[in-house]
Design a protein around this motif. Structure first.
Motif, PDB file in Angstrom:
ATOM      1  N   LEU A  22      -5.595  -2.592   3.299  1.00 22.40           N
ATOM      2  CA  LEU A  22      -4.970  -2.584   1.936  1.00 22.40           C
ATOM      3  C   LEU A  22      -4.562  -3.878   1.666  1.00 22.40           C
ATOM      4  CD1 LEU A  22      -2.873   0.733   2.486  1.00 22.40           C
ATOM      5  CD2 LEU A  22      -5.138   0.572   1.550  1.00 22.40           C
ATOM      6  N   ASP A  23      -4.749  -4.299  -0.178  1.00 21.35           N
ATOM      7  CA  ASP A  23      -3.875  -5.384  -0.457  1.00 21.35           C
ATOM      8  C   ASP A  23      -2.704  -4.958  -0.979  1.00 21.35           C
ATOM      9  OD1 ASP A  23      -4.288  -4.059  -2.909  1.00 21.35           O
ATOM     10  OD2 ASP A  23      -6.378  -5.040  -3.247  1.00 21.35           O
ATOM     11  N   GLN A  24      -1.826  -5.947  -1.383  1.00 21.41           N
ATOM     12  CA  GLN A  24      -0.369  -5.683  -1.847  1.00 21.41           C
ATOM     13  C   GLN A  24      -0.732  -4.658  -2.987  1.00 21.41           C
ATOM     14  OE1 GLN A  24       0.766  -9.570  -2.196  1.00 21.41           O
ATOM     15  NE2 GLN A  24       1.493  -9.861  -0.218  1.00 21.41           N
ATOM     16  N   ARG A  25      -1.328  -4.687  -3.775  1.00 21.10           N
ATOM     17  CA  ARG A  25      -1.389  -4.189  -5.125  1.00 21.10           C
ATOM     18  C   ARG A  25      -1.809  -2.776  -4.723  1.00 21.10           C
ATOM     19  NH1 ARG A  25      -5.096  -2.185  -8.677  1.00 21.10           N
ATOM     20  NH2 ARG A  25      -6.690  -2.933  -7.234  1.00 21.10           N
ATOM     21  N   THR A  26      -2.495  -2.504  -3.930  1.00 14.69           N
ATOM     22  CA  THR A  26      -2.959  -0.991  -3.723  1.00 14.69           C
ATOM     23  C   THR A  26      -1.806  -0.401  -3.076  1.00 14.69           C
ATOM     24  OG1 THR A  26      -5.237  -1.513  -3.554  1.00 14.69           O
ATOM     25  CG2 THR A  26      -4.530   0.445  -2.570  1.00 14.69           C
ATOM     26  N   LEU A  27      -1.171  -0.972  -1.915  1.00 18.18           N
ATOM     27  CA  LEU A  27      -0.027  -0.632  -1.360  1.00 18.18           C
ATOM     28  C   LEU A  27       1.072  -0.190  -2.409  1.00 18.18           C
ATOM     29  CD1 LEU A  27       1.198   0.431   1.132  1.00 18.18           C
ATOM     30  CD2 LEU A  27       2.104  -1.835   1.490  1.00 18.18           C
ATOM     31  N   ALA A  28       1.449  -1.201  -3.207  1.00 13.48           N
ATOM     32  CA  ALA A  28       2.486  -1.180  -4.033  1.00 13.48           C
ATOM     33  C   ALA A  28       2.323   0.014  -5.029  1.00 13.48           C
ATOM     34  CB  ALA A  28       2.568  -2.422  -4.998  1.00 13.48           C
ATOM     35  N   LEU A  29       0.977   0.447  -5.365  1.00 11.90           N
ATOM     36  CA  LEU A  29       0.718   1.440  -6.162  1.00 11.90           C
ATOM     37  C   LEU A  29       0.998   2.974  -5.511  1.00 11.90           C
ATOM     38  CD1 LEU A  29      -0.625   0.869  -9.168  1.00 11.90           C
ATOM     39  CD2 LEU A  29      -2.691   2.138  -8.122  1.00 11.90           C
ATOM     40  N   ARG A  30       0.567   3.037  -4.276  1.00 14.42           N
ATOM     41  CA  ARG A  30       0.732   4.124  -3.589  1.00 14.42           C
ATOM     42  C   ARG A  30       2.227   4.336  -3.271  1.00 14.42           C
ATOM     43  NH1 ARG A  30      -4.286   4.039   0.856  1.00 14.42           N
ATOM     44  NH2 ARG A  30      -5.675   4.243  -0.482  1.00 14.42           N
ATOM     45  N   VAL A  31       2.960   3.298  -3.053  1.00 14.57           N
ATOM     46  CA  VAL A  31       4.146   3.710  -2.492  1.00 14.57           C
ATOM     47  C   VAL A  31       5.047   3.988  -3.835  1.00 14.57           C
ATOM     48  CG1 VAL A  31       6.350   2.598  -1.648  1.00 14.57           C
ATOM     49  CG2 VAL A  31       3.909   2.242  -0.649  1.00 14.57           C
ATOM     50  N   GLY A  32       4.592   3.227  -5.107  1.00 14.61           N
ATOM     51  CA  GLY A  32       5.227   3.404  -6.255  1.00 14.61           C
ATOM     52  C   GLY A  32       6.284   2.333  -6.489  1.00 14.61           C
ATOM     53  N   VAL A  33       5.911   1.191  -6.209  1.00 16.98           N
ATOM     54  CA  VAL A  33       6.941  -0.035  -6.547  1.00 16.98           C
ATOM     55  C   VAL A  33       5.977  -1.200  -6.930  1.00 16.98           C
ATOM     56  CG1 VAL A  33       8.573   0.418  -4.460  1.00 16.98           C
ATOM     57  CG2 VAL A  33       6.359  -1.122  -3.832  1.00 16.98           C
ATOM     58  N   SER A  34       6.537  -2.353  -7.386  1.00 21.92           N
ATOM     59  CA  SER A  34       5.883  -3.174  -7.920  1.00 21.92           C
ATOM     60  C   SER A  34       5.322  -4.287  -6.545  1.00 21.92           C
ATOM     61  CB  SER A  34       6.781  -4.031  -8.712  1.00 21.92           C
ATOM     62  OG  SER A  34       7.850  -4.875  -7.794  1.00 21.92           O
ATOM     63  N   ARG A  35       4.402  -4.982  -7.185  1.00 21.75           N
ATOM     64  CA  ARG A  35       3.723  -5.700  -6.083  1.00 21.75           C
ATOM     65  C   ARG A  35       4.524  -6.876  -5.543  1.00 21.75           C
ATOM     66  NH1 ARG A  35       0.886 -10.268  -5.993  1.00 21.75           N
ATOM     67  NH2 ARG A  35       1.091 -10.923  -7.856  1.00 21.75           N
ATOM     68  N   GLN A  36       5.326  -7.310  -6.544  1.00 19.19           N
ATOM     69  CA  GLN A  36       6.386  -8.170  -6.144  1.00 19.19           C
ATOM     70  C   GLN A  36       7.301  -7.556  -4.873  1.00 19.19           C
ATOM     71  OE1 GLN A  36       5.332  -7.571  -8.968  1.00 19.19           O
ATOM     72  NE2 GLN A  36       5.309  -9.389 -10.262  1.00 19.19           N
ATOM     73  N   TRP A  37       7.601  -6.477  -4.951  1.00 17.15           N
ATOM     74  CA  TRP A  37       8.521  -5.907  -3.987  1.00 17.15           C
ATOM     75  C   TRP A  37       7.820  -5.803  -2.781  1.00 17.15           C
ATOM     76  CZ3 TRP A  37       8.715  -2.142  -0.453  1.00 17.15           C
ATOM     77  CH2 TRP A  37       9.898  -1.780   0.060  1.00 17.15           C
ATOM     78  N   ILE A  38       6.404  -5.623  -2.763  1.00 15.09           N
ATOM     79  CA  ILE A  38       5.642  -5.617  -1.395  1.00 15.09           C
ATOM     80  C   ILE A  38       6.066  -7.094  -0.708  1.00 15.09           C
ATOM     81  CG2 ILE A  38       3.593  -5.402  -0.160  1.00 15.09           C
ATOM     82  CD1 ILE A  38       4.710  -2.674  -1.108  1.00 15.09           C
ATOM     83  N   VAL A  39       5.478  -7.834  -1.566  1.00 18.16           N
ATOM     84  CA  VAL A  39       5.867  -9.491  -1.168  1.00 18.16           C
ATOM     85  C   VAL A  39       6.931  -9.596  -0.582  1.00 18.16           C
ATOM     86  CG1 VAL A  39       5.661 -11.620  -1.884  1.00 18.16           C
ATOM     87  CG2 VAL A  39       4.094 -10.229  -2.880  1.00 18.16           C
ATOM     88  N   GLU A  40       8.185  -9.089  -1.116  1.00 18.56           N
ATOM     89  CA  GLU A  40       9.294  -9.474  -0.685  1.00 18.56           C
ATOM     90  C   GLU A  40      10.041  -8.663   0.556  1.00 18.56           C
ATOM     91  OE1 GLU A  40      11.993  -9.233  -3.905  1.00 18.56           O
ATOM     92  OE2 GLU A  40      11.082 -11.141  -4.921  1.00 18.56           O
ATOM     93  N   ALA A  41       9.520  -7.322   0.582  1.00 14.38           N
ATOM     94  CA  ALA A  41       9.591  -6.301   1.629  1.00 14.38           C
ATOM     95  C   ALA A  41       8.973  -7.187   2.790  1.00 14.38           C
ATOM     96  CB  ALA A  41       9.034  -5.217   1.623  1.00 14.38           C
ATOM     97  N   GLU A  42       7.629  -7.724   2.767  1.00 12.11           N
ATOM     98  CA  GLU A  42       6.990  -8.129   3.962  1.00 12.11           C
ATOM     99  C   GLU A  42       7.556  -9.490   4.528  1.00 12.11           C
ATOM    100  OE1 GLU A  42       2.931  -8.702   3.181  1.00 12.11           O
ATOM    101  OE2 GLU A  42       2.699  -6.391   3.116  1.00 12.11           O
ATOM    102  N   GLY A  43       8.331 -10.193   3.519  1.00  6.87           N
ATOM    103  CA  GLY A  43       8.882 -11.467   3.689  1.00  6.87           C
ATOM    104  C   GLY A  43      10.515 -11.200   4.304  1.00  6.87           C
ATOM    105  N   GLY A  44      10.662  -9.903   4.564  1.00  7.49           N
ATOM    106  CA  GLY A  44      11.865  -9.703   5.392  1.00  7.49           C
ATOM    107  C   GLY A  44      13.077  -9.558   4.263  1.00  7.49           C
ATOM    108  N   LYS A  45      13.008  -9.068   3.064  1.00 13.87           N
ATOM    109  CA  LYS A  45      13.982  -9.206   2.076  1.00 13.87           C
ATOM    110  C   LYS A  45      15.155  -8.295   2.659  1.00 13.87           C
ATOM    111  CE  LYS A  45      14.892  -9.096  -2.857  1.00 13.87           C
ATOM    112  NZ  LYS A  45      14.560  -8.903  -4.067  1.00 13.87           N
ATOM    113  N   ARG A  46      16.472  -8.864   2.701  1.00 15.63           N
ATOM    114  CA  ARG A  46      17.298  -8.142   3.347  1.00 15.63           C
ATOM    115  C   ARG A  46      17.963  -6.974   2.723  1.00 15.63           C
ATOM    116  NH1 ARG A  46      21.423 -10.401   0.830  1.00 15.63           N
ATOM    117  NH2 ARG A  46      20.871 -12.061  -0.564  1.00 15.63           N
ATOM    118  N   GLY A  47      17.811  -7.027   1.243  1.00 18.15           N
ATOM    119  CA  GLY A  47      18.432  -5.940   0.354  1.00 18.15           C
ATOM    120  C   GLY A  47      17.526  -4.739   0.160  1.00 18.15           C
ATOM    121  N   ALA A  48      16.197  -4.755   0.737  1.00 14.84           N
ATOM    122  CA  ALA A  48      15.385  -3.620   0.261  1.00 14.84           C
ATOM    123  C   ALA A  48      15.997  -2.249   0.681  1.00 14.84           C
ATOM    124  CB  ALA A  48      13.968  -3.841   0.865  1.00 14.84           C
ATOM    125  N   PRO A  49      15.969  -1.422  -0.384  1.00 16.16           N
ATOM    126  CA  PRO A  49      16.787  -0.109  -0.015  1.00 16.16           C
ATOM    127  C   PRO A  49      15.742   0.666   1.063  1.00 16.16           C
ATOM    128  CG  PRO A  49      16.183  -0.519  -2.234  1.00 16.16           C
ATOM    129  CD  PRO A  49      15.749  -1.584  -1.656  1.00 16.16           C
TER     130      PRO A  49
END
Lengths: 100, 100
Positions: A22-49
């Motif tokens: 899957l690419d980030q865009r597709t995953l974002a779509l399925r999860v219901g978040v923005s693509r940027q969120w996926i980028v940051e989540a994969e980067g280990g963003k500490r604040g992700a809910p």
DNA sequence: TCAATATGTCGTTGTACGACGACTTATGAA
DNA sequence: TTCATAAGTCGTCGTACAACGACATATTGA
């Protein structure tokens, strides 16, 4: 895999996403978040809910399990946590005292 | 224990905290958050940052493990998640991925 | 070469979150 | 009873975050 930090979770997300092709865009779509969120989540963003993280992992078909852990707090300032049996017993025994 | 929602995590936190004989104030102190945060986390607050949740669980001596999951997306609007083999294969074919 | 895709990053903006303090209720002990 | 502790809730405030849009790099294919 043992998860201790947001980075661990981020790595897990990326790994599973790629494994599924899957690419980030597709995953974002399925999860219901923005693509940027996926980028940051994969980067280990500490604040992700945690709710979104769980949704993401579930979308990726990854389950989370909790296991009692005999040896806690290995590498962190995280705490003097551990278990502090004395404190626990004291609190239990007297229930109220402890006085701070 | 299988964790699917923030509520699951909240229940886990409460359970472990009580098992250890800690009160909310003490736990909050050790984790480094406010007491109110513990209250809300135990209540399954959706938005709790995964970093704090992980710190909390670790303080409680609970480890999180990820397991690939054969049967995803049980009860949510969560998605048409599942695995969607077709899409995966399509993407793979198109790219000659292998790359990984 | 150009075009398309995938990923990362940068502003901006509205919102939600976490901390703090105080109050309330419940329980148990002196 | 009174007192202390535990737990839950409310209001306020500053900050972090997630979404959106746009742009910058690769990388691959035509």
């Amino acid at each position: 895999m043992r998860l201790r930090t947001p980075s661990d979770i981020g790595a897990l997300i990326r790994e599973r996403r790629r494994a599924l092709g899957l690419d980030q865009r597709t995953l974002a779509l399925r999860v219901g978040v923005s693509r940027q969120w996926i980028v940051e989540a994969e980067g280990g963003k500490r604040g992700a809910p945690v709710g979104l993280v769980l949704r993401t992992l579930e979308t990726l078909g990854v389950g989370l399990r909790a296991g009692e852990d005999a040896a806690p707090a290995p590498g962190g300032r995280t705490v003097g946590a551990a278990v502090d049996i004395d404190g626990i017993l004291a609190a239990h025994r007297r229930k109220g005292v402890a006085k701070r």
